[in-house]
Design an enzyme around this catalytic site. Structure first.
Site, PDB file in Angstrom:
ATOM      1  CG  ASN A   1      -2.202  -0.801   0.920  1.00  0.00           C
ATOM      2  OD1 ASN A   1      -3.053  -0.394   0.134  1.00  0.00           O
ATOM      3  ND2 ASN A   1      -2.297  -1.973   1.538  1.00  0.00           N
TER       4      ASN A   1
ATOM      5  CG  MET B   1       1.195  -5.443  11.479  1.00  0.00           C
ATOM      6  SD  MET B   1      -0.510  -5.497  10.875  1.00  0.00           S
ATOM      7  CE  MET B   1      -1.055  -6.983  11.678  1.00  0.00           C
ATOM      8  NE  ARG B   2       3.720  -1.504  18.915  1.00  0.00           N
ATOM      9  CZ  ARG B   2       3.944  -2.243  19.993  1.00  0.00           C
ATOM     10  NH1 ARG B   2       4.011  -3.556  19.888  1.00  0.00           N
ATOM     11  NH2 ARG B   2       4.087  -1.695  21.174  1.00  0.00           N
TER      12      ARG B   2
ATOM     13  CG  HIS C   1     -10.129  -2.919   8.388  1.00  0.00           C
ATOM     14  ND1 HIS C   1      -9.310  -3.529   9.319  1.00  0.00           N
ATOM     15  CD2 HIS C   1     -11.237  -3.684   8.310  1.00  0.00           C
ATOM     16  CE1 HIS C   1      -9.908  -4.605   9.787  1.00  0.00           C
ATOM     17  NE2 HIS C   1     -11.082  -4.723   9.192  1.00  0.00           N
TER      18      HIS C   1
HETATM   19  C1  GRF Z   1      -3.270  -4.685   3.960  1.00  0.00           C
HETATM   20  O1  GRF Z   1      -4.121  -5.746   3.689  1.00  0.00           O
HETATM   21  C2  GRF Z   1      -3.993  -3.638   4.770  1.00  0.00           C
HETATM   22  O2  GRF Z   1      -5.342  -3.543   4.478  1.00  0.00           O
HETATM   23  C3  GRF Z   1      -3.807  -4.164   6.172  1.00  0.00           C
HETATM   24  O3  GRF Z   1      -2.523  -4.702   6.193  1.00  0.00           O
HETATM   25  C4  GRF Z   1      -2.131  -5.085   4.888  1.00  0.00           C
HETATM   26  C5  GRF Z   1      -0.860  -4.373   4.571  1.00  0.00           C
HETATM   27  O4  GRF Z   1      -0.260  -4.793   3.391  1.00  0.00           O
HETATM   28  N1  GRF Z   1      -4.062  -3.106   7.120  1.00  0.00           N
HETATM   29  P1  GRF Z   1       0.956  -3.993   2.774  1.00  0.00           P
HETATM   30  O5  GRF Z   1       2.075  -3.958   3.829  1.00  0.00           O
HETATM   31  O6  GRF Z   1       0.496  -2.611   2.434  1.00  0.00           O
HETATM   32  O7  GRF Z   1       1.388  -4.759   1.568  1.00  0.00           O
END
Ligand code: GRF
Length: 189
Positions: A15, A89-90, A108
């Site tokens: 992303n 992830m926090r 999300h």
């Molecule tokens: C994605 O699926 C996003 O929606 C979720 O974590 C994932 C992150 O993927 N919050 P990336 O690190 O952007 O490839």
């Protein structure tokens, strides 16, 4: 003036890559911070010429707020105006969420308000949903509950698994997130 955006990551950063690739008049990615020191996304940022910093949460132990205070100081120091979470992830404490209220956004992998939290693809399958997708939303103290800025949806097909859904939703995420971030950057002062 382009809004200065910081992207917070923990992993591969696909992303983040989409946000980097789509930079235009509305925003620039000015900083990338990862709480995981060897996250692949840090390399993506550097390859794009963007400052990339690892701020490891481990030395802070249980003291989430001390980690967030240092993170906040870094963002302020770099004159960041909007913070975009992209696979960060926090869970953030009220301290950080309040400090960045209305300037903190997340993506999300579900059609919120359905399936906040984790394992969204499997949960959508288990519930027999006919469609699935992703949501960009403002971050508030309650997890995955803030104002929805945009959603992208797709049908769930016969034979879909959590993996195939994750793959197709991710493609939607990469289109949705830059669009919503640009919109936010234009509409909020
Ligand atoms: C994605 O699926 C996003 O929606 C979720 O974590 C994932 C992150 O993927 N919050 P990336 O690190 O952007 O490839």
């Amino acid at each position: 003036m382009r809004k200065r955006v910081a992207v917070l990551i923990s992993g591969r950063g696909s992303n983040l890559q989409a946000l980097l690739d789509a930079q235009q008049d509305a925003y620039e990615i000015a900083l990338v911070v990862s709480n995981i020191p060897n996250a692949a996304g840090l390399d993506r940022a550097r390859a794009a010429g963007v400052e990339a910093i690892a701020l490891d949460h481990k030395p802070y132990g249980q003291n989430r707020q001390a980690f967030e205070r240092d993170l906040d100081a870094l963002l302020v120091q770099r004159s960041i105006e909007i913070v975009a979470l992209a696979g960060f992830m926090r869970v953030l404490t009220p301290f950080f969420v309040r400090a960045w209220a209305n300037r903190l956004v997340n993506i999300h992998p579900s059609l919120l308000p359905k399936y906040p939290g984790t394992k969204t693809h499997q949960r959508a399958l288990d519930a027999g949903e006919s469609e699935h997708g992703c949501t960009v939303h403002m971050v508030v103290e309650e997890v995955d509950a803030g104002e929805i800025l945009g959603q992208a949806r797709m049908p769930i097909l016969p034979g879909d698994t959590a993996e195939t859904l994750a793959e197709r939703v991710l493609t939607l995420e990469h289109e949705l997130y830059p669009r919503c971030l640009a919109q936010l950057a234009c509409t909020r002062s």
